[in-house]
Design a protein around this motif. Structure first.
Motif, PDB file in Angstrom:
ATOM      1  N   GLY A 110      35.447 -11.396  93.173  1.00 23.21           N
ATOM      2  CA  GLY A 110      33.735 -11.015  93.067  1.00 23.21           C
ATOM      3  C   GLY A 110      34.107  -9.389  92.465  1.00 23.21           C
ATOM      4  O   GLY A 110      34.101  -8.425  93.212  1.00 23.21           O
ATOM      5  N   LEU A 111      35.180  -8.906  92.285  1.00 20.20           N
ATOM      6  CA  LEU A 111      35.474  -7.882  91.481  1.00 20.20           C
ATOM      7  C   LEU A 111      34.945  -6.983  90.558  1.00 20.20           C
ATOM      8  O   LEU A 111      34.025  -8.429  89.584  1.00 20.20           O
ATOM      9  CB  LEU A 111      37.613  -8.284  91.039  1.00 20.20           C
ATOM     10  N   PRO A 112      35.023  -6.540  89.944  1.00 18.30           N
ATOM     11  CA  PRO A 112      33.882  -6.186  88.663  1.00 18.30           C
ATOM     12  C   PRO A 112      35.039  -6.337  87.729  1.00 18.30           C
ATOM     13  O   PRO A 112      35.569  -6.126  87.617  1.00 18.30           O
ATOM     14  CB  PRO A 112      33.628  -3.838  88.906  1.00 18.30           C
ATOM     15  N   SER A 113      33.432  -6.679  86.162  1.00 17.64           N
ATOM     16  CA  SER A 113      34.852  -7.061  85.132  1.00 17.64           C
ATOM     17  C   SER A 113      35.341  -5.826  84.749  1.00 17.64           C
ATOM     18  O   SER A 113      36.741  -6.424  84.256  1.00 17.64           O
ATOM     19  CB  SER A 113      34.146  -7.438  84.098  1.00 17.64           C
ATOM     20  N   LEU A 114      35.058  -4.478  84.723  1.00 13.34           N
ATOM     21  CA  LEU A 114      36.124  -3.371  84.447  1.00 13.34           C
ATOM     22  C   LEU A 114      37.284  -3.357  85.055  1.00 13.34           C
ATOM     23  O   LEU A 114      38.119  -3.266  83.609  1.00 13.34           O
ATOM     24  CB  LEU A 114      35.574  -2.316  84.182  1.00 13.34           C
ATOM     25  N   ALA A 115      37.157  -3.454  86.015  1.00 11.66           N
ATOM     26  CA  ALA A 115      38.295  -4.185  86.607  1.00 11.66           C
ATOM     27  C   ALA A 115      39.525  -4.906  86.684  1.00 11.66           C
ATOM     28  O   ALA A 115      40.188  -4.769  86.020  1.00 11.66           O
ATOM     29  CB  ALA A 115      38.571  -3.422  88.052  1.00 11.66           C
ATOM     30  N   VAL A 116      39.287  -5.459  86.839  1.00 16.32           N
ATOM     31  CA  VAL A 116      39.421  -7.370  86.448  1.00 16.32           C
ATOM     32  C   VAL A 116      40.190  -7.234  84.651  1.00 16.32           C
ATOM     33  O   VAL A 116      41.171  -7.708  84.623  1.00 16.32           O
ATOM     34  CB  VAL A 116      38.519  -9.087  86.500  1.00 16.32           C
ATOM     35  N   THR A 117      39.064  -6.574  83.989  1.00 20.90           N
ATOM     36  CA  THR A 117      39.869  -6.893  82.169  1.00 20.90           C
ATOM     37  C   THR A 117      40.664  -5.815  81.836  1.00 20.90           C
ATOM     38  O   THR A 117      41.188  -5.588  80.979  1.00 20.90           O
ATOM     39  CB  THR A 117      38.275  -6.735  81.477  1.00 20.90           C
ATOM     40  N   ILE A 118      40.294  -5.178  82.882  1.00 23.00           N
ATOM     41  CA  ILE A 118      41.734  -3.650  82.382  1.00 23.00           C
ATOM     42  C   ILE A 118      43.204  -4.429  82.991  1.00 23.00           C
ATOM     43  O   ILE A 118      43.705  -3.758  82.090  1.00 23.00           O
ATOM     44  CB  ILE A 118      41.771  -2.512  83.539  1.00 23.00           C
ATOM     45  N   GLY A 119      43.698  -5.276  83.804  1.00 21.93           N
ATOM     46  CA  GLY A 119      44.014  -5.991  84.053  1.00 21.93           C
ATOM     47  C   GLY A 119      44.897  -6.708  83.128  1.00 21.93           C
ATOM     48  O   GLY A 119      45.565  -6.366  83.204  1.00 21.93           O
ATOM     49  N   THR A 120      44.110  -7.344  83.035  1.00 17.36           N
ATOM     50  CA  THR A 120      43.903  -8.714  81.810  1.00 17.36           C
ATOM     51  C   THR A 120      44.943  -8.113  80.386  1.00 17.36           C
ATOM     52  O   THR A 120      45.063  -8.574  79.381  1.00 17.36           O
ATOM     53  CB  THR A 120      43.051  -9.589  81.735  1.00 17.36           C
ATOM     54  N   LEU A 121      44.245  -6.600  80.220  1.00 19.45           N
ATOM     55  CA  LEU A 121      44.204  -6.468  79.055  1.00 19.45           C
ATOM     56  C   LEU A 121      45.957  -5.974  79.319  1.00 19.45           C
ATOM     57  O   LEU A 121      46.349  -6.358  78.014  1.00 19.45           O
ATOM     58  CB  LEU A 121      43.591  -5.289  79.102  1.00 19.45           C
ATOM     59  N   ALA A 122      46.686  -5.391  80.271  1.00 22.25           N
ATOM     60  CA  ALA A 122      47.868  -5.711  79.851  1.00 22.25           C
ATOM     61  C   ALA A 122      48.572  -6.892  80.284  1.00 22.25           C
ATOM     62  O   ALA A 122      49.679  -6.977  79.402  1.00 22.25           O
ATOM     63  CB  ALA A 122      48.183  -4.662  81.595  1.00 22.25           C
ATOM     64  N   LEU A 123      47.295  -7.670  80.893  1.00 24.38           N
ATOM     65  CA  LEU A 123      48.714  -8.685  81.597  1.00 24.38           C
ATOM     66  C   LEU A 123      49.012  -9.559  80.194  1.00 24.38           C
ATOM     67  O   LEU A 123      50.119 -10.759  79.660  1.00 24.38           O
ATOM     68  CB  LEU A 123      47.563  -9.788  81.980  1.00 24.38           C
ATOM     69  N   TYR A 124      47.823  -9.857  78.812  1.00 25.34           N
ATOM     70  CA  TYR A 124      47.314 -11.314  77.994  1.00 25.34           C
ATOM     71  C   TYR A 124      48.839 -10.201  76.931  1.00 25.34           C
ATOM     72  O   TYR A 124      49.560 -10.830  76.035  1.00 25.34           O
ATOM     73  CB  TYR A 124      46.278 -11.302  77.661  1.00 25.34           C
ATOM     74  N   ARG A 125      48.368  -8.910  76.879  1.00 26.14           N
ATOM     75  CA  ARG A 125      48.922  -8.040  75.884  1.00 26.14           C
ATOM     76  C   ARG A 125      50.609  -8.396  76.188  1.00 26.14           C
ATOM     77  O   ARG A 125      51.807  -8.277  75.088  1.00 26.14           O
ATOM     78  CB  ARG A 125      48.678  -6.717  75.966  1.00 26.14           C
ATOM     79  N   GLY A 126      51.172  -8.385  77.734  1.00 27.79           N
ATOM     80  CA  GLY A 126      52.778  -8.705  78.044  1.00 27.79           C
ATOM     81  C   GLY A 126      53.019 -10.050  77.606  1.00 27.79           C
ATOM     82  O   GLY A 126      54.416  -9.980  77.028  1.00 27.79           O
ATOM     83  N   LEU A 127      51.830 -10.749  77.875  1.00 26.63           N
ATOM     84  CA  LEU A 127      52.364 -12.261  77.437  1.00 26.63           C
ATOM     85  C   LEU A 127      52.597 -12.882  75.772  1.00 26.63           C
ATOM     86  O   LEU A 127      53.750 -13.359  75.576  1.00 26.63           O
ATOM     87  CB  LEU A 127      51.101 -13.141  77.931  1.00 26.63           C
ATOM     88  N   GLY A 230      49.132 -12.053  57.272  1.00 29.11           N
ATOM     89  CA  GLY A 230      50.131 -12.820  56.844  1.00 29.11           C
ATOM     90  C   GLY A 230      51.671 -11.915  58.436  1.00 29.11           C
ATOM     91  O   GLY A 230      52.752 -12.246  57.677  1.00 29.11           O
ATOM     92  N   SER A 231      50.852 -11.643  58.630  1.00 29.46           N
ATOM     93  CA  SER A 231      51.889 -11.342  60.008  1.00 29.46           C
ATOM     94  C   SER A 231      51.246 -11.186  61.228  1.00 29.46           C
ATOM     95  O   SER A 231      51.062 -11.095  61.667  1.00 29.46           O
ATOM     96  CB  SER A 231      52.561  -9.680  59.583  1.00 29.46           C
ATOM     97  N   ALA A 232      52.386 -12.422  61.851  1.00 27.42           N
ATOM     98  CA  ALA A 232      52.723 -12.577  63.505  1.00 27.42           C
ATOM     99  C   ALA A 232      52.930 -11.639  64.682  1.00 27.42           C
ATOM    100  O   ALA A 232      54.185 -11.186  64.132  1.00 27.42           O
ATOM    101  CB  ALA A 232      52.233 -14.296  63.653  1.00 27.42           C
ATOM    102  N   ARG A 233      51.742 -10.376  65.015  1.00 29.11           N
ATOM    103  CA  ARG A 233      53.396  -9.839  66.354  1.00 29.11           C
ATOM    104  C   ARG A 233      52.408  -9.092  67.752  1.00 29.11           C
ATOM    105  O   ARG A 233      50.865 -10.019  67.524  1.00 29.11           O
ATOM    106  CB  ARG A 233      53.178  -8.501  65.060  1.00 29.11           C
ATOM    107  N   ALA A 234      53.036  -9.062  67.963  1.00 24.77           N
ATOM    108  CA  ALA A 234      52.330  -9.371  69.885  1.00 24.77           C
ATOM    109  C   ALA A 234      51.829  -7.840  69.818  1.00 24.77           C
ATOM    110  O   ALA A 234      50.565  -7.801  70.628  1.00 24.77           O
ATOM    111  CB  ALA A 234      53.266  -8.931  71.217  1.00 24.77           C
ATOM    112  N   ASP A 235      51.589  -6.757  69.154  1.00 27.89           N
ATOM    113  CA  ASP A 235      50.953  -6.010  69.203  1.00 27.89           C
ATOM    114  C   ASP A 235      49.845  -6.081  68.107  1.00 27.89           C
ATOM    115  O   ASP A 235      49.208  -4.658  67.997  1.00 27.89           O
ATOM    116  CB  ASP A 235      52.002  -4.179  68.944  1.00 27.89           C
ATOM    117  N   ASN A 236      49.891  -6.766  67.584  1.00 32.10           N
ATOM    118  CA  ASN A 236      49.088  -6.947  66.253  1.00 32.10           C
ATOM    119  C   ASN A 236      47.233  -6.440  67.345  1.00 32.10           C
ATOM    120  O   ASN A 236      46.916  -7.031  68.617  1.00 32.10           O
ATOM    121  CB  ASN A 236      48.225  -8.358  66.524  1.00 32.10           C
ATOM    122  N   GLY A 237      46.420  -5.586  66.309  1.00 34.16           N
ATOM    123  CA  GLY A 237      44.516  -5.745  67.147  1.00 34.16           C
ATOM    124  C   GLY A 237      44.899  -4.650  68.272  1.00 34.16           C
ATOM    125  O   GLY A 237      43.663  -4.137  68.588  1.00 34.16           O
ATOM    126  N   GLN A 238      45.881  -4.160  68.442  1.00 28.41           N
ATOM    127  CA  GLN A 238      46.278  -3.207  69.354  1.00 28.41           C
ATOM    128  C   GLN A 238      45.267  -2.085  69.269  1.00 28.41           C
ATOM    129  O   GLN A 238      44.443  -1.305  68.955  1.00 28.41           O
ATOM    130  CB  GLN A 238      47.710  -2.356  69.936  1.00 28.41           C
TER     131      GLN A 238
END
Lengths: 323, 359
Positions: A110-127, A230-238
């Motif tokens: 029941g969390l607001p999507s803004l808060a949840v996805t700010i969190g997963t924004l960091a989480l997925y980039r970290g992964l 032609g370049s896979a990077r973790a920071d792609n699309g930042q």
């Protein structure tokens, strides 16, 4: 009379396009058009589920991070010697799982999507950084790269394959949003979630589904991005999440939910793409480009409200003078 | 109740998305195999060393980031040089230094029919596709400051050769010390490739008979961190009371070491040399803490890049090893292995010339 902002953006898009044709050398060339549209392919793809989400009063800020995770996974698995046919389903599955996590946190916890996805924004980039680190994986062969690069177009047209995919998905999204019960339920949820719930709509399920589709498409956008450069990077699309949301809002989709059209969102994405291409061709400095996009965005949010206010004021004045 | 058909439709949509996605990617059927990005770009054209520089050449500089002050210096010098031979230069670029941000600029430069693109690559591979396209359309590509994959450009203008940097550091310090005494190295990080290459050449230079009275007692690492470099300098001078000289081949390190020495009892007793920027070191040169240090001159780098691009676009050179061309007031240059052109020995900065530089 009510101004349709999405129509206005469509007209603006045509105007900018025609200006380009008339004033700028090289704009009309097949190569440039193929490039200009392919250049925003990933943003455009992610804007489709985002439109549905925003209409339902939700937002997914983790899309660009999911793109990065998709890119990092694609690179790492490829480097480990996996076949591309295996890599793509795995990446898509990871996108689905990411979307499920977002959706689950929003609907069950029941969390607001803004808060949840700010969190997963960091989480997925970290992964993504865990998967690939700061390096890049680059040796993707022509066999796969050709499906995403700007130079491979559908024979006889300037449409690249990612753009064709976008057109197909946009058509599907338009039908879903404007011609199905699911679409109507999105508007209902966005306008009045409680009312929608009491009217018998399965609000949580619909929202969960939207986040899953968003995760899926973002992960796939990661594959497209990786092959295109032609370049896979973790920071792609930042930072792409802002571009995606900006395009959708520019297209007149109301951030408060309940209002908007898919046509508007598509026009918004294309307008940002064509404008960027045109300004770059004319050597307009990057800072100015950012300001232009920002102004357009402010205008898109402000204009409809301004019109409403002015017409309300006129209405009141007219009422006062007749009494 | 609408949710049931709605759900079914939604599931169909998701399935369709999946199927399309897989279909798009799932063509062909191989796994990782080698891609040839190793050799420099090849051309069929023949070099004509006698050809005059063409007039009205259009050169575009594409830095890593438009607000990078170091690269701005390079680009401005290159643009000025283009004016010397009747060409026109300009600088365009993204405001962020991400891997992909330079790509849209390359495309538009191709559409604008520039004669040459000079690029400091953010990612050696992400810019490769569009640069190859550019070369196919007979636009010359010159990398500077930060190279692309060799197959994606014709020339790389390197600021200085590693060997030259390493050896010259020892030579300069030795002259200051009269070839005798204990010395130490303050480096950046323990695994920095460029630093370690330089240090290898420093050690090799020190093994020559001329340096028999000099001894390298220790190499310490400041991790390109101002505080750490400061403390390492402090520790070094405490541990080796007979230390006569320090080489700091890192701009962060040399400034931190100078700061420590200038406020300590070692001022005037220990010679500090290395690589630094004039703006960082001006103060210490003026107050006598440091007599001299070196770095390449970014303006010369831009100047050379401009002439090299013009020589390519005029057909004087094609990028093959051994070809020669004239770079205006810098004189003649030769294309080295893999299309690499080395600017030359680093510039030495001292009291006499430091005010002429601003970077």
């Amino acid at each position: 009379m009510k101004l349709r902002w999405d129509t206005a953006v469509g007209v603006l898009l045509v105007a900018v396009f025609l200006t380009g044709l008339g004033t700028t050398d090289g704009f009309a060339s097949r190569d440039n058009l193929a490039f200009a549209f392919n250049d925003i392919a990933e943003v455009a793809l992610m804007a489709l589920p985002m439109t549905l989400l925003v209409v339902a009063g939700q937002v997914d800020l983790s899309v660009a991070s999911m793109l990065g995770l998709g890119s990092a996974l694609t690179g790492q698995l490829w480097d480990a010697g996996w076949a591309f046919e295996t890599i793509v389903p795995i990446v898509l599955l990871v996108g689905v799982v990411g979307g499920l996590i977002n959706g689950w946190l929003v609907t069950r916890v029941g969390l607001p999507s803004l808060a949840v996805t700010i969190g997963t924004l960091a989480l997925y980039r970290g992964l993504a950084s865990v998967v690939l680190g700061t390096g890049a994986i680059t040796d993707f062969p022509e066999t796969y790269a050709k499906w995403a690069v700007d130079t491979t177009t559908v024979p006889g047209t300037f449409l690249t394959y990612p753009v064709v995919l976008f057109i197909v998905l946009a058509a599907i999204a338009a039908v879903v949003l404007h011609a199905t019960g699911l679409g109507r339920s999105l508007f209902a949820i966005g306008a009045q979630e409680d009312a929608a719930y009491f009217a018998g709509l399965r609000v949580k399920r619909v929202k969960l589904l939207l986040f899953v589709v968003s995760g899926l498409i973002s992960a796939f956008a990661g594959v497209v991005f990786t092959l295109r450069y032609g370049s896979a990077r973790a920071d792609n699309g930042q930072g792409f999440e802002m571009l995606v949301i900006a395009s959708v809002l520019l297209g007149g989709v109301d951030f408060d939910g309940g209002k908007g059209t898919l046509f508007g969102a598509v026009a918004g994405v294309l307008l940002i793409g064509v404008l960027k291409n045109l300004l770059t061709l004319n050597d307009v400095a990057n800072e100015v480009q950012v300001i232009v996009t920002g102004l357009l965005l402010v205008a898109s949010v402000l204009t409809p409200r301004l019109i409403t206010t002015v017409s309300a004021w006129r209405h009141r004045r007219a009422a006062a003078s007749t009494s | 109740m609408k949710s049931s058909p709605a759900r079914r439709r939604a599931a169909t949509t998701a399935a369709a998305v999946c199927a399309l996605a897989v279909a798009l990617a799932g063509c062909g059927g191989t796994t990782k195999k080698d891609n040839d990005n190793s050799g420099p770009a090849k051309t069929d054209a023949k070099a004509d060393p006698g050809a005059p520089l063409k007039k009205g050449l259009k050169l575009a500089f594409l830095p890593k980031q438009i607000n990078n002050p170091y690269e701005k210096l390079i680009d401005q010098a290159g643009i000025t040089a283009a004016g010397e031979f009747g060409g026109k230069g300009k600088e365009v670029g993204p405001s962020d230094a991400s891997a992909s941000s330079q790509v849209s600029y390359i495309n538009t430069l191709v559409q604008q029919r520039q004669d040459a693109i000079l690029i400091a690559a953010n990612d050696p591979n992400a810019v490769c596709g569009p640069l190859k396209q550019a070369m196919k359309k007979d636009i010359k590509v010159v990398a500077y400051d930060s190279d692309t994959a060799p197959a994606c450009r014709q020339l790389f203008i390197n600021q200085a050769g590693s060997e030259e940097i390493g050896r010259s550091q020892v030579q300069h310090l030795a002259e200051q010390l009269d070839y005798k005494g204990e010395i130490a190295i303050l480096s950046a990080t323990q695994n920095a490739t460029n630093q370690n290459t330089w240090i290898r050449f420093m050690k090799d230079e020190l093994s020559k008979p001329a340096y028999k009275n000099m001894k390298l007692v220790k190499t310490v690492y400041g991790d390109d961190d101002d505080q750490k470099s400061f403390q390492e300098t402090q520790g070094l001078l405490k541990a080796y009371p007979k230390l006569k000289g320090i080489i700091a081949p890192t701009t962060v390190g040399i400034a931190a070491a100078a700061r420590y020495i200038s406020g300590s009892s070692y001022e005037g007793k220990v010679v500090l040399n290395g690589l630094g920027t004039p703006n960082q070191m001006r103060k210490y040169v003026k107050d006598g803490t440091v007599e001299q240090f070196s770095l390449w001159d970014p303006k010369k780098l831009g100047y050379l890049g401009s002439y090299a691009a013009a020589a390519l676009a005029s057909g004087q050179i094609t990028g093959a090893e051994g070809e020669k061309f004239k770079a205006g007031k810098l004189g003649e240059y030769t294309v080295g292995k893999n299309g690499e052109i080395i600017l030359g020995p680093p510039t030495v900065f001292d009291k006499a010339n430091i005010d002429k530089f601003d970077f």
